[in-house]
Write a protein that holds these residues in place. Structure first.
Motif, short mmCIF file in Angstrom:
data_model
loop_
_atom_site.label_atom_id
_atom_site.label_comp_id
_atom_site.label_asym_id
_atom_site.label_seq_id
_atom_site.Cartn_x
_atom_site.Cartn_y
_atom_site.Cartn_z
N LEU A 93 30.66 41.23 35.37
CA LEU A 93 31.41 40.00 35.12
C LEU A 93 31.91 39.94 33.67
CD1 LEU A 93 29.11 37.54 37.08
CD2 LEU A 93 31.48 38.07 37.64
N ILE A 94 31.07 40.37 32.74
CA ILE A 94 31.48 40.35 31.33
C ILE A 94 32.61 41.34 31.10
CG2 ILE A 94 30.73 40.85 28.98
CD1 ILE A 94 27.97 39.79 29.76
N TYR A 95 32.49 42.54 31.65
CA TYR A 95 33.56 43.52 31.51
C TYR A 95 34.86 43.02 32.15
CZ TYR A 95 29.88 46.82 30.19
OH TYR A 95 28.83 47.44 29.55
N SER A 96 34.72 42.36 33.30
CA SER A 96 35.91 41.81 33.96
C SER A 96 36.56 40.74 33.09
CB SER A 96 35.54 41.22 35.32
OG SER A 96 35.07 42.22 36.20
N GLY A 97 35.72 39.93 32.43
CA GLY A 97 36.27 38.92 31.54
C GLY A 97 37.07 39.53 30.41
N ALA A 98 36.57 40.64 29.83
CA ALA A 98 37.29 41.31 28.74
C ALA A 98 38.59 41.93 29.23
CB ALA A 98 36.39 42.37 28.12
N VAL A 99 38.54 42.62 30.38
CA VAL A 99 39.75 43.24 30.91
C VAL A 99 40.76 42.17 31.32
CG1 VAL A 99 40.66 44.68 32.77
CG2 VAL A 99 38.50 45.28 31.67
N ILE A 145 34.48 49.05 39.13
CA ILE A 145 35.91 49.20 38.85
C ILE A 145 36.72 48.84 40.08
CG2 ILE A 145 37.71 50.83 38.20
CD1 ILE A 145 35.64 52.36 36.60
N ALA A 146 36.33 49.40 41.23
CA ALA A 146 37.05 49.08 42.46
C ALA A 146 36.84 47.63 42.87
CB ALA A 146 36.58 50.01 43.59
N SER A 147 35.63 47.12 42.66
CA SER A 147 35.34 45.74 43.06
C SER A 147 36.13 44.73 42.25
CB SER A 147 33.84 45.46 42.92
OG SER A 147 33.09 46.35 43.73
N GLY A 148 36.40 45.04 40.98
CA GLY A 148 37.11 44.10 40.13
C GLY A 148 38.62 44.20 40.20
N ALA A 149 39.16 45.23 40.85
CA ALA A 149 40.61 45.42 40.89
C ALA A 149 41.35 44.26 41.57
CB ALA A 149 40.95 46.74 41.57
N PRO A 150 40.86 43.71 42.70
CA PRO A 150 41.60 42.61 43.32
C PRO A 150 41.77 41.38 42.44
CG PRO A 150 40.03 43.54 44.87
CD PRO A 150 39.73 44.15 43.54
N VAL A 151 40.73 40.99 41.72
CA VAL A 151 40.85 39.80 40.87
C VAL A 151 41.78 40.07 39.70
CG1 VAL A 151 38.82 40.34 39.46
CG2 VAL A 151 39.59 37.99 39.66
N MET A 152 41.81 41.31 39.18
CA MET A 152 42.73 41.64 38.10
C MET A 152 44.18 41.56 38.58
SD MET A 152 40.93 42.07 35.46
CE MET A 152 39.47 41.14 35.92
N THR A 153 44.41 42.00 39.82
CA THR A 153 45.75 41.90 40.39
C THR A 153 46.18 40.44 40.53
OG1 THR A 153 45.37 43.94 41.63
CG2 THR A 153 47.20 42.56 42.34
N THR A 154 45.26 39.60 41.01
CA THR A 154 45.56 38.18 41.14
C THR A 154 45.86 37.55 39.79
OG1 THR A 154 44.11 38.02 43.08
CG2 THR A 154 44.67 35.97 41.96
N LEU A 155 45.06 37.89 38.79
CA LEU A 155 45.28 37.35 37.45
C LEU A 155 46.66 37.70 36.93
CD1 LEU A 155 42.01 37.86 35.39
CD2 LEU A 155 43.00 35.72 36.18
N TYR A 156 47.02 38.96 37.07
CA TYR A 156 48.31 39.39 36.55
C TYR A 156 49.45 38.68 37.27
CZ TYR A 156 52.41 42.05 35.43
OH TYR A 156 53.68 42.38 35.03
N VAL A 157 49.38 38.61 38.59
CA VAL A 157 50.45 37.97 39.35
C VAL A 157 50.62 36.51 38.93
CG1 VAL A 157 51.14 37.21 41.65
CG2 VAL A 157 50.26 39.53 41.31
N VAL A 158 49.52 35.79 38.77
CA VAL A 158 49.60 34.39 38.34
C VAL A 158 50.20 34.29 36.94
CG1 VAL A 158 48.25 32.34 37.78
CG2 VAL A 158 47.69 33.68 39.81
#
Length: 210
Positions: free
Chosen positions: A45-51, A90-103
Motif C-alpha cells: 500500500l505504501i509503495y502504491s501510494g508513492a507510485v 506489481i501486478a495487483s497494483g496495476a489496475p488501481v494505477m490505471t484508474t488513477l491515471y485515467v481520472v
C-alpha cells in the motif's frame, strides 16, 4: 469511499480532491488484491501510494493538452497493461494505477490543482490502509492452486484414456471443474499475482507430487 470523501472535503475542501480520494480508496480496497502478511500488504500500500503520486502528476500534466493526453495515455496504459502480467504486488497494483491515471487525465484540471489532487490520493491511501489490514481477510491462492492441479490431472487422465482407446471419465472432469470454480469463487479476493510465498508453496507442492 464515504470516509475518504468526507475526509477530503474536511481537509482540502470540495473539488478534484474528493474524486481522487474516492477512486483511490475504491481502487486500493476493491481492485488491488495485495496478498501476504500484514507487513507485506502494508508495504504494498505504501509503495502504491508513492507510485500513485507520480501517476497522478503525469496524468494532470498530460491532460492540459488534447494531443499530449492522447500520446501519453497510449504510452502509460500500454506500460501498465504490460506490468499487469507480472506477479506479486506489481501486478495487483496495476489496475488501481490505471484508474488513477485515467481520472487524472480525464479531469483536465490546470496544473495548479495538482497538490490538491495528490492530497486527495494520499487521503484515499490513508483510509484504505487500516481497512485492508484489519477488516479484509488475507487472500490465499492455495485453494485455487490445488484445485487447478487436480483439474489438470483429471484432464491429463482423460487424454491418456483417449490415447489408449478407453472412454473418458466425464464425471471426474465435471467434479474437478466444479471444485476449481468453488475454490475461485469462494476466495475473498480473485487469485492474481502470486506472491513469493505462493511461489515457494507451489514449488514445494510440485516437488512433493513428483
Amino acid at each position: 469511499m464515504p470516509l475518504a470523501i468526507v475526509a477530503a472535503m474536511w481537509i482540502l475542501g470540495t473539488g478534484p480532491a474528493e474524486l481522487m480520494a474516492a477512486f483511490g480508496a475504491l481502487g486500493l480496497i476493491a481492485t488491488a488484491d495485495f496478498g501476504g502478511t500484514k507487513l507485506r500488504r502494508l508495504r504494498s500500500l505504501i509503495y502504491s501510494g508513492a507510485v500513485g503520486l507520480a501517476i497522478i502528476a503525469i496524468g494532470v500534466t498530460a491532460g492540459t493538452n488534447i494531443w499530449s493526453a492522447i500520446v501519453v495515455t497510449f504510452l502509460v496504459t500500454a506500460i501498465l497493461s504490460f506490468v499487469s502480467v507480472l506477479h506479486g504486488s506489481i501486478a495487483s497494483g496495476a489496475p488501481v494505477m490505471t484508474t488513477l491515471y485515467v481520472v487524472a487525465v480525464a479531469l483536465g484540471v490546470p496544473v495548479t490543482e495538482l497538490p490538491t489532487m495528490l492530497g486527495g490520493w494520499l487521503i484515499g491511501v490513508a483510509v484504505s490502509i487500516p481497512i485492508t489490514l484489519f477488516l479484509l481477510p488475507r487472500r490465499s491462492t492455495a485453494p485455487v492452486r490445488d484445485a487447478t492441479v487436480q483439474a489438470l490431472r483429471a484432464l491429463a487422465d482423460t487424454v491418456r484414456r483417449r490415447a489408449a482407446g478407453q472412454p473418458a471419465d466425464v464425471d471426474a472432469l465435471h467434479t474437478a471443474q466444479d471444485a476449481l470454480q468453488r475454490s475461485y469463487l469462494g476466495n475473498p479476493f480473485r487469485a492474481a499475482g502470486f506472491s513469493m510465498r505462493d511461489q515457494s508453496d507451489r514449488k514445494s507442492t510440485r516437488l512433493n507430487s513428483s
